[in-house]
Design an enzyme around this catalytic site. Structure first.
Site, short mmCIF file in Angstrom:
data_model
loop_
_atom_site.label_atom_id
_atom_site.label_comp_id
_atom_site.label_asym_id
_atom_site.label_seq_id
_atom_site.Cartn_x
_atom_site.Cartn_y
_atom_site.Cartn_z
N GLY A 10 15.55 21.08 5.00
CA GLY A 10 15.75 19.65 4.47
C GLY A 10 17.12 19.07 4.79
N ASN A 11 17.67 18.19 4.02
CA ASN A 11 18.89 17.76 4.07
C ASN A 11 19.25 17.10 2.69
OD1 ASN A 11 18.67 14.77 3.71
ND2 ASN A 11 17.36 15.24 5.39
N ARG A 12 20.67 16.91 2.63
CA ARG A 12 21.52 16.55 1.30
C ARG A 12 21.52 15.12 0.93
NH1 ARG A 12 25.80 20.04 -0.21
NH2 ARG A 12 27.21 18.18 0.04
N SER A 13 20.73 14.36 1.54
CA SER A 13 20.47 12.82 1.17
C SER A 13 19.89 12.71 -0.36
CB SER A 13 19.49 12.20 2.13
OG SER A 13 19.41 10.71 1.59
#
Ligand code: CTP
Length: 402
Positions: A208-211
């Site tokens: 995933g990512n931190r958005s």
């Protein structure tokens, strides 16, 4: 300074009880609220409740205090009129200019922003008569919030619920801030993606990512206040659905692509604010991946995800469709941004610098908006809503007249 004067119109639907919470939010945040219920609204929530919560007398028809000419005075003095819930009957009366009680008279005399928050059964909302009335009101500059989807009165579920009062309050706050400026996205369908995709490895793990999705939600909220019909495609944000947007929940990049292409088919504007994973695991393990005693882990094989922004820009549903991308960069921010704008083929690219403490999850943002026609608009550090409004200003300037 005078407190902003808000008229809270309440029509006769079961959701009238939720308007009490909206009333509290409005009064507690310093607004001077006059409640104007219809006679049938009073069958759901009585006059004493409205009067106690607003601290003002409440009347329904034009025959009370006639010497004060309330049917003209209340509307003319208002800075904002919000009708929540707005029933099918109330929308029909407003669209046709009927004026048989205090609320409908007030709607005719108001010259301020007007927000309708409809609530009714799905069939009534979808009926061509209601849809035409809504279109008429929007064309004239009113903000009509799309109802939420969910449990309705009785056993029904579907579209027609009154959105969360806190979310209606947000729409009111933005409409008040915009004042009498025409809702310049009225009649437009805008599609916004927000959040970050998650690419599953097995049933419990993902890449995933931190958005956080906050910038995309700010774009959705401001677009609603500017009169747009909004489809918000949300990936893994955990944020409450904003009032007035049709929200589609997705998980992975492939799901986001399918939802974005579908929604874009009749959109005037598409904004790709979501952080889409460029790669996904080549294999999905249907059972949880186990560590094997002392063995070293296997390398993780990845495959590329499609570039959704490139596809949307290349295959526009209509020639005048405006496509906006975002770029998060850590180095050579502007040079990378310009190269990315060319590569992606979009009309506008919002470029922001990211780092450990910048942008992700923050309430504020700073960016430069690059345009394919060579324009460059710096947006100073400030609320994500202010950046969103600048994006819409640039989009509106590029939209063809309907
Ligand atoms: N984007 C997309 N599909 C992808 C990757 C990104 O539609 N598979 C969109 C994002 O929504 C954003 C824009 O492309 O609007 C730029 O995203 P960014 O991650 O900055 O760009 P990348 O293409 O991933 O470039 P790089 O990672 O090389 O910087």
């Amino acid at each position: 300074m005078d407190r902003p004067k808000v008229v809270l119109g309440v029509a006769g639907g079961i959701a009238a009880y939720k308007a009490c919470e909206l009333l509290r939010s409005l009064t507690e945040s310093g607004h001077d609220v006059t409640v104007v219920p219809t006679a049938s609204a009073l069958r759901f929530v009585g006059e004493a409740t409205w009067s106690a919560l607003s601290g003002r007398p409440v009347s329904t028809e034009v025959w009370t205090d006639v010497h004060q000419v309330p049917h003209v005075r209340i509307g003319k003095a208002a800075d904002l009129v919000v009708v929540a819930p707005a029933t099918a009957d109330l929308l029909a009366k407003a669209a046709h200019g009927l004026a048989d009680d205090l609320l409908t008279n007030t709607l005719l005399t108001a010259r301020c922003p007007v927000v309708f928050a409809p609530a009714m059964h799905t069939e009534m909302w979808e009926h061509p008569a209601t849809q035409e009335n809504v279109a008429t009101l929007r064309r004239r500059g009113a903000v009509v919030i799309e109802p939420a989807v969910g449990r309705l009165t009785g056993v029904d579920t579907g579209k027609g619920r009154l959105p969360d009062p806190a979310e209606i309050f947000e729409v009111c706050r933005r409409a008040l801030a915009r004042g009498v400026q025409a809702p310049d996205l009225a009649g437009r369908h805008v599609v916004i993606t927000a959040g970050g995709t998650r690419e599953p490895l097995d049933p419990v793990r993902f890449l995933g990512n931190r958005s956080s999705g906050k910038q995309g939600f700010a774009l959705a909220g401001t677009a609603v206040a500017r009169g747009a019909r909004v489809t918000l495609i949300e990936a893994n944000t955990g944020l409450a659905d904003p009032a007035g947007a049709d929200v589609v929940h997705v998980g992975t990049a492939l799901e986001l692509r399918d939802a974005a292409l579908k929604a874009a088919s009749d959109a005037d504007v598409v904004v790709m604010a979501a952080a889409v994973a460029d790669f996904r695991p080549a294999d999905y393990a249907p059972g949880k991946i186990k560590k094997k005693d002392d063995a070293e882990p296997e390398p993780l094989a990845l495959v590329r995800n499609p570039d959704i922004l490139v596809q949307l820009s290349a295959e526009r549903a209509a020639p005048g469709q405006v496509v906006v991308g975002f770029a998060a960069e850590t180095d050579d921010v502007l040079a990378n941004g310009r190269a990315k704008l060319r590569r992606k083929g979009c009309d506008l690219l919002v470029v922001n610098e990211v780092g450990a403490h910048k942008t992700f999850g923050a309430e504020e943002n700073e960016a430069v908006i690059l345009a394919a026609d060579g324009g460059e608009t710096p947006v100073p550090f400030g609320p994500k809503e202010a950046l969103a409004d600048t994006v819409w200003d640039l989009v509106v300037a590029r939209l063809r007249r309907p």
